[in-house]
Design a protein around this motif. Structure first.
Motif, PDB file in Angstrom:
ATOM      1  N   GLN A 167      -2.075   2.698  -8.699  1.00 28.09           N
ATOM      2  CA  GLN A 167      -2.000   1.371  -8.690  1.00 28.09           C
ATOM      3  C   GLN A 167      -1.560   0.988 -10.017  1.00 28.09           C
ATOM      4  OE1 GLN A 167      -5.721  -1.012  -8.931  1.00 28.09           O
ATOM      5  NE2 GLN A 167      -6.808   0.996  -8.334  1.00 28.09           N
ATOM      6  N   GLN A 168      -0.831  -0.017 -10.266  1.00 23.62           N
ATOM      7  CA  GLN A 168      -0.418  -0.283 -11.541  1.00 23.62           C
ATOM      8  C   GLN A 168      -1.370  -1.112 -12.594  1.00 23.62           C
ATOM      9  OE1 GLN A 168       4.043  -1.277 -10.137  1.00 23.62           O
ATOM     10  NE2 GLN A 168       3.996  -0.472 -12.279  1.00 23.62           N
ATOM     11  N   HIS A 169      -1.355  -1.109 -13.822  1.00 18.26           N
ATOM     12  CA  HIS A 169      -1.912  -1.923 -14.752  1.00 18.26           C
ATOM     13  C   HIS A 169      -3.392  -1.358 -15.034  1.00 18.26           C
ATOM     14  CE1 HIS A 169       1.596  -4.260 -13.700  1.00 18.26           C
ATOM     15  NE2 HIS A 169       1.041  -4.511 -12.635  1.00 18.26           N
TER      16      HIS A 169
HETATM   17  O1  LIG Z   1      -0.189  -5.224  -9.580  1.00 19.65           O
HETATM   18  C1  LIG Z   1       0.480  -4.824  -8.830  1.00 19.65           C
HETATM   19  C2  LIG Z   1       1.924  -4.589  -9.329  1.00 19.65           C
HETATM   20  O2  LIG Z   1       2.477  -5.072 -10.335  1.00 19.65           O
HETATM   21  C3  LIG Z   1       0.305  -4.019  -7.710  1.00 19.65           C
HETATM   22  O3  LIG Z   1       1.272  -3.905  -6.763  1.00 19.65           O
HETATM   23  C4  LIG Z   1      -0.546  -2.685  -7.893  1.00 19.65           C
HETATM   24  O4  LIG Z   1       0.261  -1.638  -8.218  1.00 19.65           O
HETATM   25  C5  LIG Z   1      -1.607  -2.493  -6.673  1.00 19.65           C
HETATM   26  O5  LIG Z   1      -0.631  -1.679  -5.724  1.00 19.65           O
HETATM   27  P1  LIG Z   1      -1.245  -1.486  -4.221  1.00 19.65           P
HETATM   28  O6  LIG Z   1      -2.376  -0.892  -4.175  1.00 19.65           O
HETATM   29  O7  LIG Z   1      -1.481  -2.708  -3.615  1.00 19.65           O
HETATM   30  O8  LIG Z   1      -0.162  -0.853  -3.574  1.00 19.65           O
END
Ligand SMILES: O=C(CO)[C@@H](O)[C@H](O)COP(=O)(O)O
Ligand SMILES: Nc1ncnc2c1ncn2[C@@H]1O[C@H](COP(=O)(O)OP(=O)(O)O)[C@@H](O)[C@H]1O
Length: 536
Positions: free
Chosen positions: A97-99
């Motif tokens: 998951q990003q960030h």
């Molecule tokens: O904040 C973002 C992208 O900028 C989210 O898309 C996270 O990367 C979480 O991803 P999932 O667990 O929902 O796939």
């Protein structure tokens, strides 16, 4: 115990919001093994909801870092118990998951390099983290730090031109700044800061993995054109940050081989390569083999929409990331926080907790919902910054409720209209050859995909598994095996199975949505203006 026949393969991991998942992909690029560990269900002792803890302020959102470590133990033990033949794994990569950020305590590197194969990872890494609850992408508690960062570099557009995005609360630089300001002791006892992706790669390497350029673009710290940390941004966030982050690397870098822990405990080959882990959205771009002109819609915990870009055009809305498979190119991304969890809420309230009843409502209501439309943002949305539920009838009058089936269609149509309007604001246009590639948990639902096709006026395709981030990670691992040959990623995945057609636009739908999209945009502005107006 199911025995798996020997088959050379690459593994693709995804440390996402609600679970850890893995796929094994063979040399013909077929997925032949999938496994997952769901945090709420399989690790209830961590008491997460949707994989996270929402704190009392309603803004701070974290996940226990040891839950991620334990999830990796559980999934590896499950694979072992099922007879999975680790000796056939040539390379692995992964996504996160990003960030989100992980804070390794001084001395952790020493522990990471000396793991004993007799114990689980979670038994050995307990004392490794200076912050036990990692901030994740759902956090929106860093408004102060965002304003400070923008002010330090000459404003929101200046920051976006430099890093690909104006300051966003979930972006890692602002999260780190908050930790430094509120918990300086923990910050100074941190020797390394990882993203969720590079943290997961570090577990496999038994040493700190660098951050890759693509996921690194989600931090408000990386100069996306030069691919180096911005000294101005680092300085504005926290002292000594460059040293704690390490040097960022191209996303297709081989960052090492698996540590002896994995060789001895699970039987991985000693030469099994680890390709830099990246963000889940960049990994999905690789998994769906996105081409220029296509549009990807991921319906996971968050909803995201992303595109392949030749040239970066950073603006005040949306994000530009370095491209995960082509170092010369970029990707654009829009993120919507009220995705699957919002759909689940409306399913529970209006469709007796049943996806099939939810689908029935989509099938039995008219395209365009007889002019009724709604905004459903139980948590503060990212694109645009609105909170609350707002319903409007065909005369644009705000109403307090809809019948159950109208409510469901209003939610889904509203979610997709928002995506189309904001993608167009980024300059995106649906062309005659445009494909929409859908992925994520909700892409299992054909009735939801039908609305997506109708609103966008384009056919929707899916790949065999909704886990495109995992598949993309396995493809990237294969690309890593070809490292040094200059083989482009597109060549490595040329023979991968083609996406399957899942929905085509219904006749007449585009006329209905042409008018509705205009109304949606006007009403969105109305709600936004009202939300921004200071209280009287
Ligand atoms: O904040 C973002 C992208 O900028 C989210 O898309 C996270 O990367 C979480 O991803 P999932 O667990 O929902 O796939
Ligand atoms: N049949 C379905 N219809 C709509 N949504 C679904 C369906 N099946 C699963 N989902 C949604 O998929 C979500 C999980 O998606 P997934 O992509 O696995 O999330 P993540 O990768 O963020 O952990 C669940 O929260 C659930 O709401």
């Amino acid at each position: 115990m199911a025995e798996h026949t020997a088959r050379h393969c690459c593994l693709g991991w995804d440390f996402s919001t609600q679970q850890v998942k893995v796929v094994a992909v063979d040399a013909e690029l077929n997925v032949f093994y999938e496994e997952s560990v769901h945090f709420d269900r399989d690790l209830p002792e961590f008491r997460t909801q949707g994989g996270v803890h929402v704190h009392e302020d309603g803004l701070t959102v974290t996940s226990p870092v040891l839950m991620w470590v334990q999830a990796l133990d559980v999934i590896l033990e499950k694979m072992k118990a099922s007879g999975f033949d680790f000796s056939q794994v040539l390379a692995l990569s992964g996504a996160g998951q990003q960030h989100g950020s992980v804070y390794w305590k001084a001395g952790a590197s020493q522990l990471l390099t000396s793991l004993t194969p007799d114990l689980l990872l979670c038994e050995q890494l307990q004392a490794c983290f200076s912050i036990s609850d990692s901030p994740v992408w759902m956090d929106s508690s860093t408004a102060v730090q965002c304003r400070q960062l923008e002010a330090a570099v000459g404003g929101a557009q200046a920051l976006s031109s430099l890093t690909g995005s104006r300051a966003y609360e979930r972006f890692t630089g602002n999260q780190i700044a908050k930790i430094y300001q509120e918990n300086p002791g923990a910050y100074s006892s941190t020797e390394r800061i990882s993203l969720v992706s590079s943290f997961a790669a570090s577990l496999f390497l038994g040493s700190y993995s660098p951050i890759d350029h693509s996921d690194g673009s989600g931090m408000n710290l990386l100069q996306i054109q030069d691919k180096v940390w911005s000294q101005a941004c680092l300085g504005a966030c926290a002292p000594g940050l460059e040293e704690k982050l390490g040097w960022p690397v191209p996303s297709c870098s081989v960052v090492g081989t698996v540590s002896s822990y994995f060789v001895q405990r699970y039987g991985f080959p000693a030469g099994c390569k680890v390709v830099a882990f990246t963000g889940d959205n960049p990994a999905s771009l690789a998994g769906m083999r996105l081409e220029e002109g296509d549009i990807a819609v991921s319906l996971g915990t968050s909803d995201t929409l992303f595109l392949w870009l030749q040239e970066p055009t950073p603006a005040l809305e949306g994000h530009i990331f370095c491209n995960p498979v082509d170092p010369e190119h970029y990707m654009a991304l829009l993120c919507f926080k009220n995705g699957s969890l919002m759909r689940e809420k409306i399913r529970d309230e209006s469709a007796s907790c049943s996806w099939s009843k939810f689908s029935e409502a989509l099938r039995s209501t008219e395209t365009g919902n007889d002019g009724n439309l709604g905004f459903y943002f139980d948590v503060m949305e990212i694109t645009p910054e609105i909170t609350g539920r707002h319903r409007f009838n065909a005369e644009n009058h705000e109403v307090s409720a809809f019948p159950w089936d109208v409510e469901i269609r209003a939610l889904i149509e509203g979610q997709f209209m928002a995506k189309k309007i904001h993608a167009e604001a980024l300059g995106y246009r649906v062309m005659p050859k445009t494909k929409i590639l859908a992925t994520g948990g909700a892409s299992h639902n054909r009735d939801i995909l039908q609305v997506l096709a109708d609103v966008f006026g384009a056919p929707v395709y899916v790949i065999d598994t909704a886990n495109s981030a995992c598949v993309g990670s396995a493809y990237r691992a294969f690309h890593g095996l070809a490292a040094g040959t200059d083989m482009p990623f597109s060549e490595v995945v040329r023979l991968a199975p083609n996406p399957r057609l899942a929905a085509t636009p219904t006749q007449g739908a585009s006329q209905v949505y042409e008018a509705l999209l205009q109304r949606y945009a006007v009403l969105e502005q109305r709600v936004l203006t009202r939300a921004r107006r200071p209280p009287e």
